[in-house]
Each structure stands twice: as structure tokens, then as C-alpha cells.
Design a protein around this motif. Structure first.
Motif, PDB file in Angstrom:
ATOM      1  N   PRO A  91      -0.957   7.436   6.538  1.00 20.68           N
ATOM      2  CA  PRO A  91      -0.858   5.987   6.308  1.00 20.68           C
ATOM      3  C   PRO A  91      -0.916   5.174   7.598  1.00 20.68           C
ATOM      4  O   PRO A  91      -1.363   4.014   7.588  1.00 20.68           O
ATOM      5  N   ALA A  92      -0.477   5.753   8.718  1.00 20.20           N
ATOM      6  CA  ALA A  92      -0.492   5.006   9.976  1.00 20.20           C
ATOM      7  C   ALA A  92      -1.908   4.662  10.423  1.00 20.20           C
ATOM      8  O   ALA A  92      -2.117   3.670  11.135  1.00 20.20           O
ATOM      9  N   ASN A  93      -2.880   5.467  10.020  1.00 19.72           N
ATOM     10  CA  ASN A  93      -4.267   5.211  10.403  1.00 19.72           C
ATOM     11  C   ASN A  93      -4.940   4.183   9.506  1.00 19.72           C
ATOM     12  O   ASN A  93      -6.092   3.800   9.777  1.00 19.72           O
ATOM     13  N   HIS A  94      -4.263   3.785   8.435  1.00 20.43           N
ATOM     14  CA  HIS A  94      -4.858   2.832   7.494  1.00 20.43           C
ATOM     15  C   HIS A  94      -3.888   1.701   7.190  1.00 20.43           C
ATOM     16  O   HIS A  94      -3.747   1.273   6.036  1.00 20.43           O
ATOM     17  N   ASN A  95      -3.219   1.222   8.210  1.00 20.39           N
ATOM     18  CA  ASN A  95      -2.328   0.059   8.100  1.00 20.39           C
ATOM     19  C   ASN A  95      -1.269   0.262   7.021  1.00 20.39           C
ATOM     20  O   ASN A  95      -1.014  -0.615   6.206  1.00 20.39           O
ATOM     21  N   GLN A  96      -0.655   1.446   6.998  1.00 20.31           N
ATOM     22  CA  GLN A  96       0.420   1.805   6.077  1.00 20.31           C
ATOM     23  C   GLN A  96      -0.012   1.737   4.601  1.00 20.31           C
ATOM     24  O   GLN A  96       0.772   1.408   3.716  1.00 20.31           O
ATOM     25  N   THR A  97      -1.261   2.084   4.353  1.00 16.94           N
ATOM     26  CA  THR A  97      -1.728   2.184   2.958  1.00 16.94           C
ATOM     27  C   THR A  97      -1.222   3.501   2.388  1.00 16.94           C
ATOM     28  O   THR A  97      -1.650   4.579   2.811  1.00 16.94           O
ATOM     29  N   ASN A  98      -0.318   3.420   1.416  1.00 15.62           N
ATOM     30  CA  ASN A  98       0.342   4.624   0.887  1.00 15.62           C
ATOM     31  C   ASN A  98      -0.328   5.187  -0.352  1.00 15.62           C
ATOM     32  O   ASN A  98      -0.145   6.361  -0.668  1.00 15.62           O
ATOM     33  N   SER A  99      -1.060   4.366  -1.098  1.00 14.59           N
ATOM     34  CA  SER A  99      -1.691   4.845  -2.330  1.00 14.59           C
ATOM     35  C   SER A  99      -2.902   3.986  -2.643  1.00 14.59           C
ATOM     36  O   SER A  99      -3.055   2.875  -2.121  1.00 14.59           O
ATOM     37  N   THR A 100      -3.739   4.513  -3.510  1.00 17.29           N
ATOM     38  CA  THR A 100      -4.925   3.783  -3.956  1.00 17.29           C
ATOM     39  C   THR A 100      -5.302   4.258  -5.348  1.00 17.29           C
ATOM     40  O   THR A 100      -4.768   5.260  -5.850  1.00 17.29           O
ATOM     41  N   ILE A 101      -6.231   3.528  -5.960  1.00 17.19           N
ATOM     42  CA  ILE A 101      -6.687   3.840  -7.311  1.00 17.19           C
ATOM     43  C   ILE A 101      -8.161   4.219  -7.255  1.00 17.19           C
ATOM     44  O   ILE A 101      -8.976   3.503  -6.646  1.00 17.19           O
ATOM     45  N   ILE A 102      -8.497   5.351  -7.903  1.00 19.13           N
ATOM     46  CA  ILE A 102      -9.879   5.828  -7.937  1.00 19.13           C
ATOM     47  C   ILE A 102     -10.243   6.120  -9.386  1.00 19.13           C
ATOM     48  O   ILE A 102      -9.462   6.739 -10.112  1.00 19.13           O
ATOM     49  N   LEU A 103     -11.432   5.672  -9.807  1.00 17.76           N
ATOM     50  CA  LEU A 103     -11.879   5.944 -11.175  1.00 17.76           C
ATOM     51  C   LEU A 103     -11.976   7.444 -11.408  1.00 17.76           C
ATOM     52  O   LEU A 103     -12.361   8.207 -10.515  1.00 17.76           O
ATOM     53  N   GLN A 104     -11.649   7.873 -12.636  1.00 17.38           N
ATOM     54  CA  GLN A 104     -11.541   9.298 -12.919  1.00 17.38           C
ATOM     55  C   GLN A 104     -12.868  10.033 -12.814  1.00 17.38           C
ATOM     56  O   GLN A 104     -12.893  11.247 -12.591  1.00 17.38           O
ATOM     57  N   ASN A 105     -13.983   9.338 -12.967  1.00 15.84           N
ATOM     58  CA  ASN A 105     -15.273  10.031 -12.904  1.00 15.84           C
ATOM     59  C   ASN A 105     -15.766  10.254 -11.487  1.00 15.84           C
ATOM     60  O   ASN A 105     -16.870  10.758 -11.279  1.00 15.84           O
ATOM     61  N   LYS A 106     -14.959   9.879 -10.463  1.00 10.72           N
ATOM     62  CA  LYS A 106     -15.370  10.042  -9.083  1.00 10.72           C
ATOM     63  C   LYS A 106     -14.672  11.190  -8.375  1.00 10.72           C
ATOM     64  O   LYS A 106     -15.048  11.527  -7.243  1.00 10.72           O
ATOM     65  N   ILE A 107     -13.657  11.783  -8.989  1.00 14.03           N
ATOM     66  CA  ILE A 107     -12.940  12.885  -8.357  1.00 14.03           C
ATOM     67  C   ILE A 107     -12.790  14.034  -9.349  1.00 14.03           C
ATOM     68  O   ILE A 107     -13.062  13.884 -10.547  1.00 14.03           O
ATOM     69  N   TRP A 108     -12.342  15.171  -8.826  1.00 13.95           N
ATOM     70  CA  TRP A 108     -12.117  16.336  -9.681  1.00 13.95           C
ATOM     71  C   TRP A 108     -10.920  16.085 -10.596  1.00 13.95           C
ATOM     72  O   TRP A 108      -9.897  15.528 -10.186  1.00 13.95           O
ATOM     73  N   LEU A 109     -11.051  16.531 -11.846  1.00 15.28           N
ATOM     74  CA  LEU A 109      -9.981  16.358 -12.837  1.00 15.28           C
ATOM     75  C   LEU A 109      -9.715  17.675 -13.551  1.00 15.28           C
ATOM     76  O   LEU A 109     -10.660  18.435 -13.838  1.00 15.28           O
ATOM     77  N   PRO A 110      -8.458  17.957 -13.858  1.00 15.72           N
ATOM     78  CA  PRO A 110      -8.143  19.100 -14.737  1.00 15.72           C
ATOM     79  C   PRO A 110      -8.331  18.692 -16.192  1.00 15.72           C
ATOM     80  O   PRO A 110      -7.379  18.553 -16.956  1.00 15.72           O
ATOM     81  N   ASN A 111      -9.590  18.464 -16.544  1.00 15.30           N
ATOM     82  CA  ASN A 111      -9.898  17.879 -17.842  1.00 15.30           C
ATOM     83  C   ASN A 111      -9.641  18.877 -18.973  1.00 15.30           C
ATOM     84  O   ASN A 111     -10.240  19.959 -19.017  1.00 15.30           O
ATOM     85  N   LEU A 112      -8.744  18.515 -19.865  1.00  5.81           N
ATOM     86  CA  LEU A 112      -8.416  19.369 -21.004  1.00  5.81           C
ATOM     87  C   LEU A 112      -9.395  19.113 -22.138  1.00  5.81           C
ATOM     88  O   LEU A 112      -9.609  17.966 -22.542  1.00  5.81           O
ATOM     89  N   ILE A 113      -9.968  20.185 -22.665  1.00  7.24           N
ATOM     90  CA  ILE A 113     -10.934  20.093 -23.761  1.00  7.24           C
ATOM     91  C   ILE A 113     -10.260  20.536 -25.045  1.00  7.24           C
ATOM     92  O   ILE A 113      -9.667  21.616 -25.112  1.00  7.24           O
TER      93      ILE A 113
END
Length: 397
Positions: A91-113
């Protein structure tokens, strides 16, 4: 003075926890995280250890349970948490940014079928849902979904039946030594649940198991109990009352001429309720047929036999000119009630009947008919009582 210093320290602690990052900071962070990110590869630096996914299921509502088709529809969401080292940052390298939101289709998901869907096989979530990612790489995914699964109902104790419905899932393509799903609790979270008017949730279960193909299967189960107040008032009590009326047809005076019409009306009423219940139950007879269906069929058979006995009773009353057979007269005389005194005056009905004192022991056809009605009345009430006792013992067992 101490209170002022204490208040100042508290204020400083609150100010220090406030994030002061800007839109540019978060945009730069997301660009840094997603650059070169391959969502087809599961997280985990050391491939010798499986990725641990913590999950919980929160139920919102039971939308529908179609007993004919076995369609069970409910609304809820899976809360899944896992660590993705590729999405961690300082967080120190990004002005104390602790969290962010990313759309689910852009990252890996443990998608249950879903493996027991009613129609289409599909995964969780949608393009509208995002994943909250913290600086430690912790990913939190609230996968909201309206699920339609198959649940085969057991209506053997309808309307006092209980059902067990399950939702089954697996993470496609991953074996247990690659991705391991762990439930936080062994029950479904019902804090957000809206009560259903027909079904009551008595218990719930969440667990994982290995299926026949070696894949880890995620199971969410609900134990349901039907709310019986409506069926008791509108179905059970009227049927019991109508069934009792079957026996009372035999205490109507034969000369009233209402016996046949009364018994036929009661029989048609039972047939009507049988039709209504058949419309409520599924056509499938597996695993068992409803016990109340058997009870109503027995009532219908009893009603049909009652009509036959009423007609037979009329036949007995019309046999006044024939002598009463000795074995019938002996049977009636054995069960004849003892009277306190002997009435020397004969009734008008007895005078009109030719009685052979030597052949029938003083028993007339009118007395035979009364004895027959009394026996039918007693047997009918006993049969109805036994049927109701059997029904109650089965549904409450």
C-alpha cells in the motif's frame, strides 16, 4: 487534561486509518495488477500445495418447489475467499490504497458449476459482479445466483411430509490436490433468509465429498418441513368429518327414504376430495405414493360398500312376507337387548307381519333389519377409526 489527551490520541488514530488515495492511484494500481495477469492459471506459487478456498452460503429465499416436476428454485449467494499472490501489493507504493474492485471476468475464479441443474448447466455470478481484492492478495467474491435444481419429492406423508433438497457443485477441471474448498461452517447462513409460506427450514448442511470421478463435490443441503396449518383446516378435518358421516347413514329411519341419497352424497364428497388431492401430488409414484391417497381410496371403497349395504337393507325390509330363516333368527336373538319388562301389546308393525313363532323364535324381518343396521353402523365406525389411527401413526412416525 487526561480526557483531552485521550480524545486527541483517539482522533489521531481515526485519522490515520482513513485512506487518502485518489482515483489515479487506484487506476495505476489496477493497471499494475492486471498487466501480464493470466486468469486461466490458478493462484499458488508452490504447485505442490492446493489452493485453499474458504466458502459460505447465504440463503435469501425459497422461490418455488414444484412437486410435479421436482423443480426447486432458490436465491442466495456464495461468499468465497482465497489468496492470489499475483494480486498483492504494498500500500505504501500506491498512496495507502488498501483494496480495490475488479470485475469477476478479469481474474481467476473458483467458479462452482452446478451438477444437478433443472435445465442449463452454468457457473456462478455474472459480468455485473465484482471481486474485492485487498493488498494482501485476499479475494472476496459474493457470487449472487438464482439456482434451479432438481429435487425429487417424497410425498408419502403428504401433507405432513418433509423433504431434503441439495445443490451440488464442483470446480471444473481441478482435482482436490489443486483446489481445495473448505466450508467456514457446516450450516447455511440464514440471517438474511425470508421465510417461505409453504416450507419451513428445519436444518441445513454444507460439506464437500469426492464423487465417483475423483473430483471434489460441494454440497449444500436443506431439510424442509411443510407448513400444515392450511392443509389441516381445509383438507384433513373435512375429510375426517365426511368419513364419519358414512356410518351414521345406518341410524336414519328406513321409512324416511333418505338413506340412499345421503350415502351417495357422502361418497361423492369423498371422491371430490380425492380428486383435489391428486391434483396437488406429483404423477410420479417414486419413492412412495402418498398415504392419504390410500386412506381416501379406502374411504371411497367404504362409501361404495355402504351404498350396497343400504340397498341390501331395503331388500331386507321388503322381505316381510317370507319367514325368517332359523340361523338368522338365532343370531339376532343372541344379540337382542334385554328389556326390563315384557310389553304385551304388539306394535302396529308387528301386527302387519306374519310371524311363525315356531320357525323364527319371535324374530321379525323388521328386527332383522334393525340388527343389520346396528352392525353396519358399528363396523363402519370401527373401520373409519382404524384407518385414521393408521394414517396418524404413519405421518407422525
Amino acid at each position: 487534561m487526561k480526557e483531552v489527551i485521550r480524545g486527541f490520541l483517539l482522533f489521531c488514530s481515526l485519522v490515520s486509518t482513513v485512506s487518502a488515495y485518489t482515483l489515479s492511484d487506484e487506476q495505476n494500481l489496477r493497471t499494475s495488477l492486471l498487466t501480464g495477469y493470466d486468469k486461466e492459471l490458478r493462484p499458488g506459487i508452490d504447485r505442490a500445495f492446493p489452493l485453499q478456498v474458504n466458502t459460505s452460503y447465504f440463503l435469501f429465499s425459497i422461490n418455488e418447489f414444484d412437486m410435479d416436476t421436482g423443480k426447486f428454485t432458490l436465491t442466495g449467494f456464495f461468499l468465497q475467499q482465497w489468496f492470489d499472490e499475483r494480486l498483492s501489493w504494498d500500500p505504501a507504493n500506491h498512496n495507502q490504497t488498501n483494496s480495490t474492485i475488479i470485475l469477476q471476468n478479469k481474474i481467476w475464479l473458483p467458479n462452482l458449476i452446478n451438477t444437478n441443474p433443472f435445465e442449463d448447466i452454468r457457473g456462478l455470478g455474472s459480468e455485473l459482479i465484482s471481486v474485492r481484492v485487498s493488498s494482501t492478495g485476499l479475494c472476496e467474491w459474493y457470487a449472487l445466483q438464482v439456482l434451479e435444481v432438481i429435487c425429487d419429492p417424497d410425498v408419502s406423508k403428504f401433507p405432513f411430509d418433509t423433504q431434503y433438497c441439495t445443490m451440488k457443485f464442483f470446480i471444473g477441471g481441478y482435482l482436490p490436490y489443486e483446489v481445495n474448498v473448505n466450508f467456514v461452517t457446516s450450516e447455511v447462513f440464514l440471517q438474511l433468509y425470508h421465510e417461505n409460506g409453504v416450507w419451513e427450514i428445519t436444518a441445513s448442511t454444507t460439506h464437500t465429498k469426492l464423487n465417483l470421478y475423483g473430483y471434489e463435490e460441494v454440497v449444500v443441503g436443506l431439510h424442509l418441513k411443510r407448513r400444515t396449518a392450511y392443509y389441516t383446516v381445509s383438507l384433513i378435518l373435512p375429510v375426517l368429518a365426511i368419513s364419519v358421516l358414512l356410518g351414521f347413514v345406518f341410524i336414519l329411519p328406513p321409512e324416511s327414504g333418505e338413506r340412499l341419497g345421503f350415502s351417495t352424497t357422502v361418497l361423492l364428497s369423498i371422491v371430490l376430495y380425492l380428486t383435489l388431492i391428486q391434483d396437488m401430488l406429483p404423477e410420479s409414484s417414486e419413492p412412495n405414493v402418498s398415504i392419504i391417497g390410500y386412506i381416501l381410496v379406502s374411504y371411497v371403497m367404504t362409501g361404495a360398500i355402504t351404498v350396497i349395504f343400504v340397498i341390501f337393507g331395503f331388500r331386507i325390509q321388503s322381505s316381510c312376507k317370507k319367514p325368517v330363516p332359523r340361523f338368522i333368527a338365532s343370531t339376532v336373538k343372541c344379540f337382542r337387548r334385554k328389556r326390563k319388562g315384557v310389553n304385551s301389546a304388539e306394535s302396529l308393525e308387528t301386527k302387519s307381519v306374519a310371524i311363525d313363532e315356531d320357525d323364527n323364535d319371535g324374530v321379525s324381518w323388521i328386527e332383522v333389519g334393525r340388527f343389520f343396521d346396528k352392525m353396519c353402523f358399528i363396523v363402519s365406525l370401527i373401520q373409519i377409526a382404524i384407518s385414521n389411527i393408521i394414517f396418524m401413526s404413519i405421518v407422525y412416525s
